[in-house]
Design a protein around this motif. Structure first.
Motif, PDB file in Angstrom:
ATOM      1  N   MET A 218     -16.666  47.809 -30.531  1.00 35.12           N
ATOM      2  CA  MET A 218     -16.571  46.733 -31.680  1.00 35.12           C
ATOM      3  C   MET A 218     -15.648  45.278 -30.878  1.00 35.12           C
ATOM      4  SD  MET A 218     -13.668  46.982 -34.529  1.00 35.12           S
ATOM      5  CE  MET A 218     -13.217  48.123 -33.534  1.00 35.12           C
ATOM      6  N   ASP A 219     -17.094  44.629 -31.723  1.00 36.89           N
ATOM      7  CA  ASP A 219     -16.350  43.039 -30.562  1.00 36.89           C
ATOM      8  C   ASP A 219     -15.622  42.651 -31.817  1.00 36.89           C
ATOM      9  OD1 ASP A 219     -18.427  42.909 -29.124  1.00 36.89           O
ATOM     10  OD2 ASP A 219     -20.050  42.108 -30.017  1.00 36.89           O
TER      11      ASP A 219
ATOM     12  N   GLY B 294      -8.694  53.996 -32.583  1.00 45.21           N
ATOM     13  CA  GLY B 294      -9.255  54.349 -34.186  1.00 45.21           C
ATOM     14  C   GLY B 294      -9.529  53.127 -34.173  1.00 45.21           C
ATOM     15  N   GLU B 295     -10.150  52.007 -35.310  1.00 45.13           N
ATOM     16  CA  GLU B 295     -10.974  50.873 -35.653  1.00 45.13           C
ATOM     17  C   GLU B 295      -9.709  50.506 -36.739  1.00 45.13           C
ATOM     18  OE1 GLU B 295     -14.215  48.641 -37.494  1.00 45.13           O
ATOM     19  OE2 GLU B 295     -13.753  50.699 -38.071  1.00 45.13           O
ATOM     20  N   ILE B 296      -9.078  49.593 -35.867  1.00 49.71           N
ATOM     21  CA  ILE B 296      -7.871  49.059 -37.025  1.00 49.71           C
ATOM     22  C   ILE B 296      -9.004  47.170 -37.575  1.00 49.71           C
ATOM     23  CG2 ILE B 296      -5.677  48.064 -37.501  1.00 49.71           C
ATOM     24  CD1 ILE B 296      -6.066  50.743 -36.475  1.00 49.71           C
TER      25      ILE B 296
ATOM     26  N   ASP C 234     -12.024  44.960 -28.544  1.00 52.84           N
ATOM     27  CA  ASP C 234     -12.073  46.312 -28.811  1.00 52.84           C
ATOM     28  C   ASP C 234     -11.563  47.591 -29.484  1.00 52.84           C
ATOM     29  OD1 ASP C 234     -14.179  45.304 -26.334  1.00 52.84           O
ATOM     30  OD2 ASP C 234     -13.122  46.340 -24.676  1.00 52.84           O
ATOM     31  N   HIS C 235     -10.807  47.491 -30.366  1.00 58.99           N
ATOM     32  CA  HIS C 235     -10.228  48.211 -30.600  1.00 58.99           C
ATOM     33  C   HIS C 235      -9.957  47.678 -32.570  1.00 58.99           C
ATOM     34  CE1 HIS C 235     -10.321  51.255 -28.286  1.00 58.99           C
ATOM     35  NE2 HIS C 235      -9.746  50.237 -27.639  1.00 58.99           N
ATOM     36  N   ILE C 236      -9.827  46.200 -32.398  1.00 57.96           N
ATOM     37  CA  ILE C 236      -9.467  44.929 -33.644  1.00 57.96           C
ATOM     38  C   ILE C 236     -10.509  44.662 -34.164  1.00 57.96           C
ATOM     39  CG2 ILE C 236      -8.045  43.758 -34.482  1.00 57.96           C
ATOM     40  CD1 ILE C 236      -5.681  44.266 -32.788  1.00 57.96           C
ATOM     41  N   ARG C 237     -10.788  44.778 -34.970  1.00 57.24           N
ATOM     42  CA  ARG C 237     -11.696  43.595 -36.165  1.00 57.24           C
ATOM     43  C   ARG C 237     -11.252  42.756 -37.035  1.00 57.24           C
ATOM     44  NH1 ARG C 237     -15.814  44.411 -39.837  1.00 57.24           N
ATOM     45  NH2 ARG C 237     -15.586  46.703 -40.136  1.00 57.24           N
ATOM     46  N   LEU C 238     -11.093  41.988 -36.970  1.00 58.19           N
ATOM     47  CA  LEU C 238     -10.585  40.456 -38.202  1.00 58.19           C
ATOM     48  C   LEU C 238     -11.233  39.664 -38.798  1.00 58.19           C
ATOM     49  CD1 LEU C 238      -8.062  38.301 -35.323  1.00 58.19           C
ATOM     50  CD2 LEU C 238      -7.465  40.303 -36.487  1.00 58.19           C
TER      51      LEU C 238
END
Length: 249
Positions: A1-2, A83-85, A109-113
């Motif tokens: 993910m972005d 996993g998505e964090i 690619d794994h953390i979305r703020l």
């Protein structure tokens, strides 16, 4: 993910929300340094203890509320691997510092703020394996509402985790701690971060916040199961863990 920071409006916030937001916006650049100074670097050991208790597995998902500059968010991303964090905070300044750390660690690619409100999470029910909040629950207008939101967004069998400052009860340590926290801490804030009133807020935010046993009871009142409360460093911090009931078991 972005890696992204979503924009939200701050209209309609309570006076406490507005003040706390201004505090963290003003200290964002010095937040990590001050954490080291004010906790004598114990916050790193507390987070390591918490991660051991959480026992995350590859592919686990999590939302980290009041994520600040993302130290705990990053720790969970490393433990989860794929996993998505999600890291959520209402301070754009804090998130901007955290974004730099995420990129430096190569975890974009794994953390979305997400810039958002812990009182009303913009996520569906039963979405994450973990919901965490570190040193932020005492700053929200209604900590019971935040706990309810954390329980809502975790999956059945998922874990709600709170790492927070607490209230030591053992004398003479209790006296020394409160003298340091109420008298010396704001002076250190003024000396190192050029902020006095903002660091005076920290001990004030703890006065009305429940102690370790009271917060454990709040977890139970929220409907969380298997509640555990751990006293850390003489009671100056506490870890609380609760499990969302799994009706399929």
């Amino acid at each position: 993910m972005d890696n992204e920071i979503s924009n939200v409006k701050h209209d309609g916030r309570s006076p406490k929300e507005k003040y706390v937001h201004s505090v963290f916006e003003s200290i964002a650049g010095k937040y990590d340094m001050m954490n080291d100074i004010l906790s004598f670097r114990r916050h790193k050991a507390w987070r390591k203890f918490t991660m051991n208790r959480m026992n995350m597995r590859q592919g686990d998902t999590a939302i980290d509320l009041c994520c600040g500059t993302c130290d705990w968010t990053i720790s969970m991303a490393k433990a989860s691997g794929t996993g998505e964090i999600v890291g959520l905070d209402f301070s754009e300044g804090m998130l901007e510092v955290g974004r730099g750390k995420v990129v430096k660690e190569g975890l974009q690619d794994h953390i979305r703020l997400v810039q958002g409100n812990a009182m009303s999470l913009p996520f569906a029910d039963n979405q994450f394996d973990y919901a965490t909040i570190g040193f932020g629950l005492r700053n929200v207008p209604d900590y019971m509402q935040v706990l309810r939101e954390m329980k809502r967004v975790v999956k059945p069998g998922g874990m709600v985790v709170c790492l927070e400052l607490s209230k030591p009860t053992w004398q003479p340590f209790k006296f020394l701690y409160y003298f340091y926290f109420e008298k010396l801490l704001p002076l250190l804030g003024k000396m190192f971060a050029k902020r006095y009133e903002q660091y005076k807020w920290l001990p004030e935010s703890l006065k009305l916040f429940p102690g370790r046993e009271e917060l454990a009871e709040a977890f139970r009142q929220t409907g969380l199961q298997e509640v555990q409360a751990f006293s850390l460093t003489g009671g100056i911090a506490a870890l609380h863990i609760g499990i969302k009931e799994n009706l399929d078991v």
